[in-house]
Scaffold this motif. Sequence first.
Motif, PDB file in Angstrom:
ATOM      1  N   TYR A 151      41.090  48.281  30.833  1.00  0.00           N
ATOM      2  CA  TYR A 151      42.034  47.262  31.312  1.00  0.00           C
ATOM      3  C   TYR A 151      42.738  47.749  32.569  1.00  0.00           C
TER       4      TYR A 151
ATOM      5  N   LEU B 246      40.350  47.524  35.597  1.00  0.00           N
ATOM      6  CA  LEU B 246      40.143  46.142  36.042  1.00  0.00           C
ATOM      7  C   LEU B 246      41.354  45.618  36.810  1.00  0.00           C
ATOM      8  N   THR B 247      42.550  45.968  36.328  1.00  0.00           N
ATOM      9  CA  THR B 247      43.771  45.514  37.005  1.00  0.00           C
ATOM     10  C   THR B 247      43.865  46.091  38.414  1.00  0.00           C
TER      11      THR B 247
ATOM     12  N   ARG C 190      41.415  47.101  40.233  1.00  0.00           N
ATOM     13  CA  ARG C 190      40.335  46.516  41.068  1.00  0.00           C
ATOM     14  C   ARG C 190      40.728  45.126  41.573  1.00  0.00           C
ATOM     15  N   ILE C 191      41.346  44.359  40.699  1.00  0.00           N
ATOM     16  CA  ILE C 191      41.797  43.013  41.104  1.00  0.00           C
ATOM     17  C   ILE C 191      42.845  43.108  42.204  1.00  0.00           C
ATOM     18  N   ASP C 192      43.771  44.054  42.065  1.00  0.00           N
ATOM     19  CA  ASP C 192      44.798  44.220  43.089  1.00  0.00           C
ATOM     20  C   ASP C 192      44.186  44.596  44.440  1.00  0.00           C
ATOM     21  N   ARG C 193      43.199  45.505  44.400  1.00  0.00           N
ATOM     22  CA  ARG C 193      42.568  45.907  45.653  1.00  0.00           C
ATOM     23  C   ARG C 193      41.803  44.751  46.297  1.00  0.00           C
ATOM     24  N   LEU C 194      41.132  43.935  45.486  1.00  0.00           N
ATOM     25  CA  LEU C 194      40.401  42.774  46.015  1.00  0.00           C
ATOM     26  C   LEU C 194      41.350  41.742  46.621  1.00  0.00           C
ATOM     27  N   GLU C 195      42.484  41.523  45.972  1.00  0.00           N
ATOM     28  CA  GLU C 195      43.460  40.566  46.521  1.00  0.00           C
ATOM     29  C   GLU C 195      44.010  41.055  47.860  1.00  0.00           C
ATOM     30  N   GLU C 196      44.271  42.353  47.968  1.00  0.00           N
ATOM     31  CA  GLU C 196      44.740  42.905  49.240  1.00  0.00           C
ATOM     32  C   GLU C 196      43.665  42.776  50.324  1.00  0.00           C
TER      33      GLU C 196
END
Length: 487
Positions: free
Chosen positions: A15, A18-19, A21-27
Amino acid sequence: MPPAKCPFLHRCNKYTDLTLRIDRLEEAVAAKDRRIRALEEENARLKDAQCGGASEAASAALPFKSGTPSSKIPVKPNSSEEDRKRVGGQPKGHPGHGRKAVPDEEADEVVELPRPTSCPVHGIALASWTTRTRTVVHMAPARRIVRNYTIYRAWCPACGKYHESETSGVMPYFAFTNDLVSQVLVDHFGNGIPLGTLARRAGVKKAALKKMAHKVAELLEGGVPRLVEEFRAALDKHADETPWSCDGKNGYAWGFFTADVSVYRLRGTRASTVPAEIFGDGAHAGVLGVDRYSAYNCSWRGKTQYCLEHFKRNVRDLLEAEPKNTEYQRHIPRFLELLAYAMTLRNRKRGREYDDESVAIRDELLAIAKSPVEDGRLKGYFDLMLQKRERFFQWVRHPEIEAENNLAERRLRPLVIARKVCFGSQSEKGLMTRETLMTIIDTLSLRCDDPVAKLSQVLDAIGRDRNADVSELLWGPKNAASEAAAA
């Protein structure tokens, strides 16, 4: 539905990964959005800097660049303050010439107005009478007149035939007088007035006017070959073409012009066979002014003058597309200035002055064309002038030869306007009718002040004698130049 929250979820390594990774993709997405916006702003700024503003950027995106007609320009920029203040005519302070009165002997009518008997303000008698003349032009409105003729018919025992009263001014079996026929044809094919408007004005059916036009074209087509002969014999001649459809099929309207001749050919092709038909098989005399279209090169064997205006547009487009190009800045402005001056030289100079200045302009243009340049497009235009030198400078020492093709462009303009109104011809017969009548009427307009009266006289003569020579009725007896061209 989202899964139920687990109190031990934050301890799960999967978890947490994944969190993050999502933050890096949003940035990364946000950074790309900022980059896209920055590039769009930079692109707009560079376009403005390159083209000199929004209006220049719009003109650079035109389909035919500087040669784009006004009807194809989507948005026209507002005129500048300098253009709005520009006033034509003589310079400020010029006294002017005033409106001149027409002498009584030249006026159609002389009207003497009643004398005023007393002052309209004070009511006392007037004294010290004088007179003055005021010239006013009056237009008598057109009025439809329907006439019933009583025709007497009698039998001749000697020849065994019936003879009738002659109806003057009307062709056999026609429902319209020759005056009406001539006015309608000149208004439609010469002045561009729609046939439906003319039918409503005359109070007749549009289909009746169409049939009348077809019949008149058949009667007058014998006068066209004479114009083709005069075109071939002319010293300065021009040619151009423009799209013209027939019954929804694409085609072209060809125009061949001299100072007092207009010959049209409406065909479904843009091939060289059309101009070859006009130029003929014999020796090609004179100088032909064209716009560098290859069909004329394939069919014309005489001297050619390329249009300097078309060439000037091509070179100017290079400078407008890349105004910061140092080679363009060094060579093109003076080159364009010389081309523009060459096209107006025949209106400025005469005699020896024209010869000297035309040679000087030619030598300077060739000197610029010989300059070493690295840009391939500019070098291509310079090499074209050097390789086709004789086709660019026929006007040198010959002021009767025009350096541009404006004569053909102006003659074809009414046909272009007619195309926007009627969208071409609806049948092959209509195509041939327009070709014949435009040739006849346009040439009559160049040769006489009143083409309506002349055409009416010709129809009157044909009505009296169906075997009359139409060519002589329209253009008069042949001169020596026409006979030599025909031979």
